[in-house]
Design a protein around this motif. Sequence first.
Motif, PDB file in Angstrom:
ATOM      1  N   PHE A   1       0.857  -1.179   0.000  1.00 60.12           N
ATOM      2  CA  PHE A   1       0.000   0.000   0.000  1.00 60.12           C
ATOM      3  C   PHE A   1       0.895   1.232   0.000  1.00 60.12           C
ATOM      4  N   TYR A   2       0.375   2.333  -0.498  1.00 61.50           N
ATOM      5  CA  TYR A   2       1.116   3.591  -0.571  1.00 61.50           C
ATOM      6  C   TYR A   2       0.443   4.625   0.317  1.00 61.50           C
ATOM      7  N   LEU A   3       1.237   5.297   1.133  1.00 65.95           N
ATOM      8  CA  LEU A   3       0.721   6.363   1.975  1.00 65.95           C
ATOM      9  C   LEU A   3       1.747   7.478   2.017  1.00 65.95           C
ATOM     10  N   GLN A   4       1.309   8.687   1.713  1.00 60.88           N
ATOM     11  CA  GLN A   4       2.206   9.843   1.792  1.00 60.88           C
ATOM     12  C   GLN A   4       1.811  10.709   2.973  1.00 60.88           C
ATOM     13  N   VAL A   5       2.808  11.148   3.719  1.00 57.30           N
ATOM     14  CA  VAL A   5       2.624  12.043   4.858  1.00 57.30           C
ATOM     15  C   VAL A   5       3.605  13.201   4.684  1.00 57.30           C
ATOM     16  N   PRO A   6       3.287  14.387   5.214  1.00 55.78           N
ATOM     17  CA  PRO A   6       4.236  15.492   5.095  1.00 55.78           C
ATOM     18  C   PRO A   6       5.571  15.147   5.767  1.00 55.78           C
ATOM     19  N   SER A   7       5.486  14.540   6.950  1.00 57.91           N
ATOM     20  CA  SER A   7       6.661  14.079   7.695  1.00 57.91           C
ATOM     21  C   SER A   7       6.151  13.143   8.783  1.00 57.91           C
ATOM     22  N   TRP A   8       7.077  12.406   9.380  1.00 59.62           N
ATOM     23  CA  TRP A   8       6.682  11.539  10.482  1.00 59.62           C
ATOM     24  C   TRP A   8       7.904  11.236  11.338  1.00 59.62           C
ATOM     25  N   GLU A   9       7.741  11.358  12.653  1.00 58.04           N
ATOM     26  CA  GLU A   9       8.779  10.987  13.617  1.00 58.04           C
ATOM     27  C   GLU A   9       8.464   9.571  14.080  1.00 58.04           C
ATOM     28  N   VAL A  10       9.284   8.626  13.716  1.00 58.39           N
ATOM     29  CA  VAL A  10       9.038   7.216  13.995  1.00 58.39           C
ATOM     30  C   VAL A  10       9.084   6.936  15.499  1.00 58.39           C
ATOM     31  N   SER A  11       8.102   6.181  15.961  1.00 63.27           N
ATOM     32  CA  SER A  11       8.083   5.677  17.335  1.00 63.27           C
ATOM     33  C   SER A  11       8.040   4.156  17.266  1.00 63.27           C
ATOM     34  N   THR A  12       8.929   3.516  17.980  1.00 58.34           N
ATOM     35  CA  THR A  12       8.976   2.052  18.002  1.00 58.34           C
ATOM     36  C   THR A  12       8.337   1.478  19.265  1.00 58.34           C
ATOM     37  N   ALA A  13       7.615   2.299  20.017  1.00 62.88           N
ATOM     38  CA  ALA A  13       7.018   1.867  21.280  1.00 62.88           C
ATOM     39  C   ALA A  13       6.015   0.728  21.097  1.00 62.88           C
ATOM     40  N   GLY A  14       5.407   0.603  19.918  1.00 62.15           N
ATOM     41  CA  GLY A  14       4.406  -0.434  19.693  1.00 62.15           C
ATOM     42  C   GLY A  14       4.946  -1.737  19.153  1.00 62.15           C
ATOM     43  N   MET A  15       6.258  -1.829  18.984  1.00 61.11           N
ATOM     44  CA  MET A  15       6.824  -3.061  18.441  1.00 61.11           C
ATOM     45  C   MET A  15       6.662  -4.213  19.419  1.00 61.11           C
ATOM     46  N   ASP A  16       6.348  -5.402  18.870  1.00 52.34           N
ATOM     47  CA  ASP A  16       6.274  -6.584  19.715  1.00 52.34           C
ATOM     48  C   ASP A  16       7.692  -7.090  20.014  1.00 52.34           C
ATOM     49  N   ALA A  17       7.793  -8.121  20.825  1.00 54.54           N
ATOM     50  CA  ALA A  17       9.102  -8.614  21.270  1.00 54.54           C
ATOM     51  C   ALA A  17       9.979  -9.050  20.093  1.00 54.54           C
ATOM     52  N   GLU A  18       9.388  -9.712  19.107  1.00 55.32           N
ATOM     53  CA  GLU A  18      10.164 -10.163  17.940  1.00 55.32           C
ATOM     54  C   GLU A  18      10.691  -8.971  17.149  1.00 55.32           C
ATOM     55  N   GLU A  19       9.845  -7.972  16.957  1.00 54.63           N
ATOM     56  CA  GLU A  19      10.277  -6.779  16.218  1.00 54.63           C
ATOM     57  C   GLU A  19      11.376  -6.050  16.986  1.00 54.63           C
ATOM     58  N   GLN A  20      11.242  -5.943  18.292  1.00 55.72           N
ATOM     59  CA  GLN A  20      12.272  -5.288  19.098  1.00 55.72           C
ATOM     60  C   GLN A  20      13.602  -6.025  19.019  1.00 55.72           C
ATOM     61  N   ARG A  21      13.508  -7.331  18.895  1.00 54.88           N
ATOM     62  CA  ARG A  21      14.720  -8.166  18.849  1.00 54.88           C
ATOM     63  C   ARG A  21      15.423  -8.075  17.503  1.00 54.88           C
ATOM     64  N   THR A  22      14.671  -7.795  16.435  1.00 53.56           N
ATOM     65  CA  THR A  22      15.259  -7.901  15.095  1.00 53.56           C
ATOM     66  C   THR A  22      15.302  -6.597  14.302  1.00 53.56           C
ATOM     67  N   ILE A  23      14.594  -5.559  14.725  1.00 61.45           N
ATOM     68  CA  ILE A  23      14.620  -4.271  14.011  1.00 61.45           C
ATOM     69  C   ILE A  23      15.457  -3.305  14.829  1.00 61.45           C
ATOM     70  N   ASP A  24      16.527  -2.788  14.212  1.00 58.87           N
ATOM     71  CA  ASP A  24      17.447  -1.955  14.982  1.00 58.87           C
ATOM     72  C   ASP A  24      17.648  -0.558  14.416  1.00 58.87           C
ATOM     73  N   GLY A  25      16.850  -0.171  13.441  1.00 56.64           N
ATOM     74  CA  GLY A  25      17.013   1.175  12.905  1.00 56.64           C
ATOM     75  C   GLY A  25      15.968   1.507  11.868  1.00 56.64           C
ATOM     76  N   HIS A  26      15.928   2.765  11.495  1.00 57.53           N
ATOM     77  CA  HIS A  26      15.046   3.222  10.419  1.00 57.53           C
ATOM     78  C   HIS A  26      15.708   4.413   9.723  1.00 57.53           C
ATOM     79  N   ARG A  27      15.266   4.650   8.491  1.00 52.13           N
ATOM     80  CA  ARG A  27      15.826   5.742   7.708  1.00 52.13           C
ATOM     81  C   ARG A  27      14.879   6.044   6.556  1.00 52.13           C
ATOM     82  N   TRP A  28      14.818   7.311   6.173  1.00 53.04           N
ATOM     83  CA  TRP A  28      14.071   7.723   4.987  1.00 53.04           C
ATOM     84  C   TRP A  28      15.034   7.704   3.797  1.00 53.04           C
ATOM     85  N   TRP A  29      14.622   7.032   2.702  1.00 56.02           N
ATOM     86  CA  TRP A  29      15.474   6.839   1.530  1.00 56.02           C
ATOM     87  C   TRP A  29      14.817   7.437   0.283  1.00 56.02           C
TER      88      TRP A  29
END
Length: 150
Positions: free
Chosen positions: A95-123
């Motif tokens: 799906f495609y979604l455009q936003v003017p900007s967004w400050e990522v929050s990882t507070a909702g990640m489950d335990a597996e996501e917390q264990r395996t996702i270690d960063g984010h970046r806009w490309w």
Amino acid sequence: MTVLDRRAARVVLVDGSGRALLLRGTDPARPSLRWWFTPGGGLSPGESPAEGAARELFEETGLRVPPADLGRPVWQQVTEFSYDGRDYRQDQEFFYLQVPSWEVSTAGMDAEEQRTIDGHRWWSAAELDATDETFYPLELASLLRRLISC
């Protein structure tokens, strides 16, 4: 070897500068490997692709949108991969979604996501074309160009 079939939904989240948000993750079975990917993941039983995409977007980025705001999928892909010692065949809709900007929050990640996702970046598409880093889907730069030109 058994291949697990699953359905998934992902979001190409694009900011006002035309850049796509990617998350950086790893495989617990191969922790030295790193790659970038769009927010999203497997669907829960009875969940529509738009519902799953909206849920995953909130869990992984903190951005809550109604599933209807995602519209219809803009792209579909079947991919095969190995994760945590299991082989998967995943039918995924994007799906495609455009936003003017967004400050990522990882507070909702489950335990597996917390264990395996270690960063984010806009490309940007140009940055995806130029990088030596691994990202999925491989067609993302051309998909991003098509989506932002509409």
